[in-house]
Design a protein around this motif. Structure first.
Motif, PDB file in Angstrom:
ATOM      1  N   SER A 257     -52.686 -28.000  -6.518  1.00 42.04           N
ATOM      2  CA  SER A 257     -51.916 -26.897  -7.092  1.00 42.04           C
ATOM      3  C   SER A 257     -51.006 -26.272  -6.033  1.00 42.04           C
ATOM      4  O   SER A 257     -51.477 -25.912  -4.942  1.00 42.04           O
ATOM      5  CB  SER A 257     -52.858 -25.828  -7.651  1.00 42.04           C
ATOM      6  OG  SER A 257     -53.650 -26.378  -8.689  1.00 42.04           O
ATOM      7  N   PRO A 258     -49.716 -26.106  -6.334  1.00 33.80           N
ATOM      8  CA  PRO A 258     -48.792 -25.540  -5.344  1.00 33.80           C
ATOM      9  C   PRO A 258     -49.112 -24.083  -5.036  1.00 33.80           C
ATOM     10  O   PRO A 258     -49.535 -23.323  -5.916  1.00 33.80           O
ATOM     11  CB  PRO A 258     -47.426 -25.655  -6.028  1.00 33.80           C
ATOM     12  CG  PRO A 258     -47.610 -26.625  -7.140  1.00 33.80           C
ATOM     13  CD  PRO A 258     -49.030 -26.505  -7.566  1.00 33.80           C
ATOM     14  N   ARG A 263     -44.100 -23.104  -4.587  1.00 34.00           N
ATOM     15  CA  ARG A 263     -43.412 -22.948  -5.873  1.00 34.00           C
ATOM     16  C   ARG A 263     -41.995 -22.407  -5.677  1.00 34.00           C
ATOM     17  O   ARG A 263     -41.083 -22.748  -6.445  1.00 34.00           O
ATOM     18  CB  ARG A 263     -44.219 -22.029  -6.783  1.00 34.00           C
ATOM     19  CG  ARG A 263     -45.492 -22.676  -7.303  1.00 34.00           C
ATOM     20  CD  ARG A 263     -46.101 -21.892  -8.458  1.00 34.00           C
ATOM     21  NE  ARG A 263     -47.309 -22.537  -8.948  1.00 34.00           N
ATOM     22  CZ  ARG A 263     -47.335 -23.571  -9.778  1.00 34.00           C
ATOM     23  NH1 ARG A 263     -46.194 -24.084 -10.214  1.00 34.00           N
ATOM     24  NH2 ARG A 263     -48.475 -24.092 -10.179  1.00 34.00           N
ATOM     25  N   ILE A 384     -47.277 -32.873 -10.023  1.00 37.79           N
ATOM     26  CA  ILE A 384     -48.435 -32.161  -9.455  1.00 37.79           C
ATOM     27  C   ILE A 384     -49.615 -33.118  -9.584  1.00 37.79           C
ATOM     28  O   ILE A 384     -50.119 -33.358 -10.691  1.00 37.79           O
ATOM     29  CB  ILE A 384     -48.714 -30.844 -10.190  1.00 37.79           C
ATOM     30  CG1 ILE A 384     -47.422 -30.004 -10.270  1.00 37.79           C
ATOM     31  CG2 ILE A 384     -49.831 -30.087  -9.499  1.00 37.79           C
ATOM     32  CD1 ILE A 384     -46.802 -29.649  -8.944  1.00 37.79           C
ATOM     33  N   GLU A 386     -53.275 -33.805  -9.123  1.00 36.30           N
ATOM     34  CA  GLU A 386     -54.542 -33.146  -8.869  1.00 36.30           C
ATOM     35  C   GLU A 386     -55.403 -34.012  -7.970  1.00 36.30           C
ATOM     36  O   GLU A 386     -55.663 -35.186  -8.268  1.00 36.30           O
ATOM     37  CB  GLU A 386     -55.260 -32.883 -10.201  1.00 36.30           C
ATOM     38  CG  GLU A 386     -54.518 -31.921 -11.107  1.00 36.30           C
ATOM     39  CD  GLU A 386     -54.294 -30.562 -10.488  1.00 36.30           C
ATOM     40  OE1 GLU A 386     -55.101 -30.159  -9.632  1.00 36.30           O
ATOM     41  OE2 GLU A 386     -53.299 -29.884 -10.832  1.00 36.30           O
TER      42      GLU A 386
END
Length: 387
Positions: A257-258, A263, A384, A386
């Protein structure tokens, strides 16, 4: 894919331009010029002699001349070994009785190292062998002739780009934490070869893979043995070649997760890429689009992060010219060039925030009658992944 390239027409077009410029013969040494008129993979130091009226002759190293003649369109391929290349060219100019005429050569320079501009020693041999000739640098002329692509070239570029997209999609599913960048490059190369790619664009290290701090350190990121780790940006710059047309698709991913800072980089990247693609339209100049893109970046406060807006692309020899900028640089950029249908460019930029991450955008875009089409189907938004 069966695509017919009208090489005789290409040569006639080039010869007509030589006649218009008052040039008797062109001695072409640049890789893209040799590829353009021969249709062959010619990786060795070679030269093509193109009279304004008459038969074209290609000189290449003896150990590869038979293959080049069999696989390319030109059948008048002459091998050289013990006699230096340019001395062979001088002999040919004498046979054509053009050694005292106006001789075009490809000089200047390029940011792209393998371009193939004539060397100082080669030029001296030409001068000594043709003392009564007038020599004219035709690099701007041959560059211009290749800026607008044939419909068949665009079709082949679609295929080369589709191979790159396939490799990108495979990486989305197969990349794992703890892999090395070289392993990831190997996956991409395997997929490209399975799809029919003929060349890995070794100038930049083949498939360029970077992770973590390496994503913001430079414009060339050959894969290393660095391990990919959680929380890092991952840069995936993939290259493949189909029927001598070079595909180039650079995409990005985040492993996990950024963060809020990451972001911010992603937002700047996505919005600028989208703006740049929407600004591409026929009738506009390269410089005007570059100015608008830079203004958009500055107004949003991203001037310290985002650099560059594009470079040329084409067949083997990488038609890197022109750089996409509003700054005129001889042999590098042409900001006043008015984009026309079938003008093909790699729209490109980097978005780097040291200590946080870096991203690279490269997509082949062809100008159409009403706008522009991105040939790649890989999304702009980073994946993204995971962990």
């Amino acid at each position: 894919m069966q695509v017919y390239i009208d090489f005789p027409k290409r040569v006639r077009t080039l010869q007509a331009e030589l006649a218009r410029q008052g040039i008797d013969v062109l001695v072409g040494t640049r890789l893209k010029t040799i590829t353009h008129v021969s249709g062959a993979f010619v990786p060795w130091r070679s030269a093509v002699v193109i009279p304004a009226d008459g038969e074209v002759q290609l000189f290449t190293v003896s150990m590869d001349a038979v293959r080049v003649a069999e696989e390319g369109w030109l059948k008048n391929v002459v091998a050289y070994a013990r006699v230096p290349l340019m001395e062979m060219v001088v002999r040919r100019l004498g046979e054509l009785r053009l050694h005292a005429g106006r001789i075009g050569f490809e000089g200047g320079y390029s940011w792209y190292l393998p371009e193939g501009n004539i060397t100082l020693e080669e030029y001296r041999i030409l001068e000594r062998g043709c003392p009564r000739a007038e020599f004219v640098d035709l690099t701007p002329v041959t560059d211009r002739l290749m800026l607008i692509k044939e419909p068949e070239q665009v079709q082949l570029m679609r295929q080369a780009t589709a191979m790159c997209d396939t490799a990108q999609e495979t990486l989305r599913h197969e990349v794992r934490l703890g892999m090395t960048e070289t392993e990831i490059a190997g996956i991409a190369e395997r997929v490209l070869r399975d799809c029919g790619s003929e060349f890995a664009w070794t100038f930049t290290g083949g498939q360029e893979i970077a992770s973590g701090h390496r994503t913001w350190t430079g414009a060339c990121t050959p894969a290393t043995r660095k391990l990919v780790q959680r929380g890092e940006f991952l840069l995936l710059d993939i290259h493949g070649m189909y029927a001598l047309m070079l595909g180039d698709v650079s995409h990005n991913a985040v492993l996990g997760s950024p963060t809020a800072e990451q972001r911010r980089v992603i937002d700047a990247y996505v919005r600028t890429c989208t703006f740049l693609l929407e600004a591409m339209k026929p009738g506009r100049t390269i410089g005007a689009v570059a100015v608008e893109a830079r203004r958009f970046v500055d107004e949003n406060g991203w001037g310290g992060m985002i650099r560059g807006f594009g470079h040329g692309i084409g067949h083997f020899g990488n038609e890197w010219y022109p750089a996409f900028t509003d700054v005129y640089m001889p042999y590098v950029s042409e900001p006043d060039f008015v984009m026309q249908p079938n003008f093909l460019e790699i729209m490109a930029l980097t978005c780097n925030l040291p200590g946080v991450g870096g991203m690279r955008f490269e997509r082949p875009v062809v100008v159409t009658e009403s706008g522009a089409e991105c040939l790649s189907r890989t999304p702009i938004e980073p994946w993204i992944l995971e962990a």
